[in-house]
Motif scaffolding. Structure first.
Motif, PDB file in Angstrom:
ATOM      1  N   GLY A  81       0.797  -1.221   0.000  1.00 49.58           N
ATOM      2  CA  GLY A  81       0.000   0.000   0.000  1.00 49.58           C
ATOM      3  C   GLY A  81       0.825   1.264   0.000  1.00 49.58           C
ATOM      4  N   GLY A  82       2.124   1.131   0.202  1.00 43.26           N
ATOM      5  CA  GLY A  82       3.001   2.286   0.245  1.00 43.26           C
ATOM      6  C   GLY A  82       3.408   2.782  -1.132  1.00 43.26           C
ATOM      7  N   SER A  83       4.279   3.786  -1.120  1.00 43.53           N
ATOM      8  CA  SER A  83       4.714   4.421  -2.371  1.00 43.53           C
ATOM      9  C   SER A  83       6.229   4.571  -2.401  1.00 43.53           C
ATOM     10  N   LEU A  84       6.750   4.588  -3.603  1.00 43.76           N
ATOM     11  CA  LEU A  84       8.151   4.887  -3.847  1.00 43.76           C
ATOM     12  C   LEU A  84       8.248   5.649  -5.151  1.00 43.76           C
ATOM     13  N   ARG A  85       9.273   6.490  -5.281  1.00 41.41           N
ATOM     14  CA  ARG A  85       9.556   7.122  -6.567  1.00 41.41           C
ATOM     15  C   ARG A  85      10.969   6.752  -6.989  1.00 41.41           C
ATOM     16  N   LEU A  86      11.048   6.104  -8.140  1.00 41.99           N
ATOM     17  CA  LEU A  86      12.332   5.741  -8.709  1.00 41.99           C
ATOM     18  C   LEU A  86      12.799   6.829  -9.667  1.00 41.99           C
ATOM     19  N   SER A  87      14.107   6.989  -9.734  1.00 43.96           N
ATOM     20  CA  SER A  87      14.702   7.956 -10.656  1.00 43.96           C
ATOM     21  C   SER A  87      15.665   7.249 -11.594  1.00 43.96           C
ATOM     22  N   CYS A  88      15.737   7.748 -12.796  1.00 42.15           N
ATOM     23  CA  CYS A  88      16.653   7.216 -13.810  1.00 42.15           C
ATOM     24  C   CYS A  88      17.423   8.407 -14.370  1.00 42.15           C
ATOM     25  N   ALA A  89      18.680   8.523 -14.001  1.00 43.11           N
ATOM     26  CA  ALA A  89      19.524   9.607 -14.493  1.00 43.11           C
ATOM     27  C   ALA A  89      20.134   9.182 -15.820  1.00 43.11           C
ATOM     28  N   VAL A  90      19.908   9.987 -16.837  1.00 44.27           N
ATOM     29  CA  VAL A  90      20.320   9.633 -18.194  1.00 44.27           C
ATOM     30  C   VAL A  90      21.442  10.556 -18.653  1.00 44.27           C
ATOM     31  N   SER A  91      22.513   9.997 -19.158  1.00 49.38           N
ATOM     32  CA  SER A  91      23.593  10.785 -19.747  1.00 49.38           C
ATOM     33  C   SER A  91      23.782  10.360 -21.194  1.00 49.38           C
ATOM     34  N   GLY A  92      24.354  11.230 -21.978  1.00 42.21           N
ATOM     35  CA  GLY A  92      24.478  10.969 -23.398  1.00 42.21           C
ATOM     36  C   GLY A  92      23.401  11.725 -24.154  1.00 42.21           C
ATOM     37  N   TYR A  98      11.332   9.453 -14.199  1.00 43.23           N
ATOM     38  CA  TYR A  98      10.841   9.006 -12.900  1.00 43.23           C
ATOM     39  C   TYR A  98       9.793   7.910 -13.066  1.00 43.23           C
ATOM     40  N   LEU A  99       9.656   7.111 -12.038  1.00 42.09           N
ATOM     41  CA  LEU A  99       8.555   6.151 -11.955  1.00 42.09           C
ATOM     42  C   LEU A  99       7.955   6.286 -10.564  1.00 42.09           C
ATOM     43  N   GLN A 100       6.803   6.912 -10.496  1.00 42.24           N
ATOM     44  CA  GLN A 100       6.082   7.028  -9.237  1.00 42.24           C
ATOM     45  C   GLN A 100       5.239   5.782  -9.058  1.00 42.24           C
ATOM     46  N   MET A 101       5.462   5.079  -7.966  1.00 38.71           N
ATOM     47  CA  MET A 101       4.780   3.815  -7.728  1.00 38.71           C
ATOM     48  C   MET A 101       3.924   3.946  -6.471  1.00 38.71           C
ATOM     49  N   ASN A 102       2.632   3.835  -6.642  1.00 38.33           N
ATOM     50  CA  ASN A 102       1.684   3.926  -5.524  1.00 38.33           C
ATOM     51  C   ASN A 102       0.962   2.607  -5.346  1.00 38.33           C
ATOM     52  N   SER A 103       0.332   2.453  -4.202  1.00 41.17           N
ATOM     53  CA  SER A 103      -0.444   1.241  -3.904  1.00 41.17           C
ATOM     54  C   SER A 103       0.372  -0.009  -4.191  1.00 41.17           C
ATOM     55  N   LEU A 104       1.580  -0.021  -3.710  1.00 40.35           N
ATOM     56  CA  LEU A 104       2.483  -1.125  -3.999  1.00 40.35           C
ATOM     57  C   LEU A 104       1.998  -2.430  -3.408  1.00 40.35           C
ATOM     58  N   LYS A 105       2.260  -3.507  -4.139  1.00 36.82           N
ATOM     59  CA  LYS A 105       1.859  -4.854  -3.753  1.00 36.82           C
ATOM     60  C   LYS A 105       3.103  -5.733  -3.610  1.00 36.82           C
TER      61      LYS A 105
END
Length: 119
Positions: A15-26, A79-86
Motif C-alpha cells: 500500500g506504500g509508495s516509492l519514486r524511482l529515478s533514472c539519471a540519463v547521460s548521453g 521518474y517512476l512514481q509507484m503507488n499502492s504497492l503490492k
C-alpha cells in the motif's frame, strides 16, 4: 552512448509508495525511455515507457492506475512514481533507452534498484 543509472528503491509496506529515478547521460533529446523489472526466477518485463517529450506513455496492465512515468528533460531524469504497492511488485527495477515502439532495448543495462514490498 547513453548511460542510465537507477535509484530510489527500498523496502516499503504493501500500500506504500516509492519514486524511482533514472539519471540519463548521453544524447537524450529523442530517446524513448522504459522502466523494466525482474523478479526472482522471472524474466525481465517492461513496466512503462515514455516518449521523448513525455507526451506519450504506456504501462503494463499489472501497474496501470498505480504507477506513473514522467520525465524532466532539463534534468535528464525519468521518474517512476509507484503507488499502492503490492508484494508482487517486488523486483529489481531497471531503466533503459528503447526504440519508438517501446519494444527493443537500445542501451546497456544499469545496476538496477531493488524494490521490496513486504510487511
Amino acid at each position: 552512448q547513453l548511460q542510465l543509472v537507477e535509484s530510489g528503491g527500498g523496502l516499503v509496506q504493501p500500500g506504500g509508495s516509492l519514486r524511482l529515478s533514472c539519471a540519463v547521460s548521453g544524447f537524450t533529446l529523442d530517446s524513448y525511455i522504459g522502466w523494466f523489472r525482474q523478479a526472482p526466477g522471472k524474466e525481465r518485463e517492461m513496466v512503462s515507457c515514455i516518449s521523448p517529450t513525455g507526451g506519450s506513455t504506456n504501462y503494463a496492465d499489472s501497474v496501470k492506475g498505480r504507477f506513473t512515468i514522467s520525465r524532466d528533460n532539463a534534468k535528464n531524469t525519468v521518474y517512476l512514481q509507484m503507488n499502492s504497492l503490492k508484494p508482487e511488485d517486488t523486483a529489481v527495477y531497471y531503466c533503459a533507452a528503447v526504440d519508438r515502439r517501446c519494444s527493443m532495448v537500445i542501451s546497456p543495462w544499469g545496476q538496477g534498484t531493488q524494490v521490496t514490498v513486504s510487511s
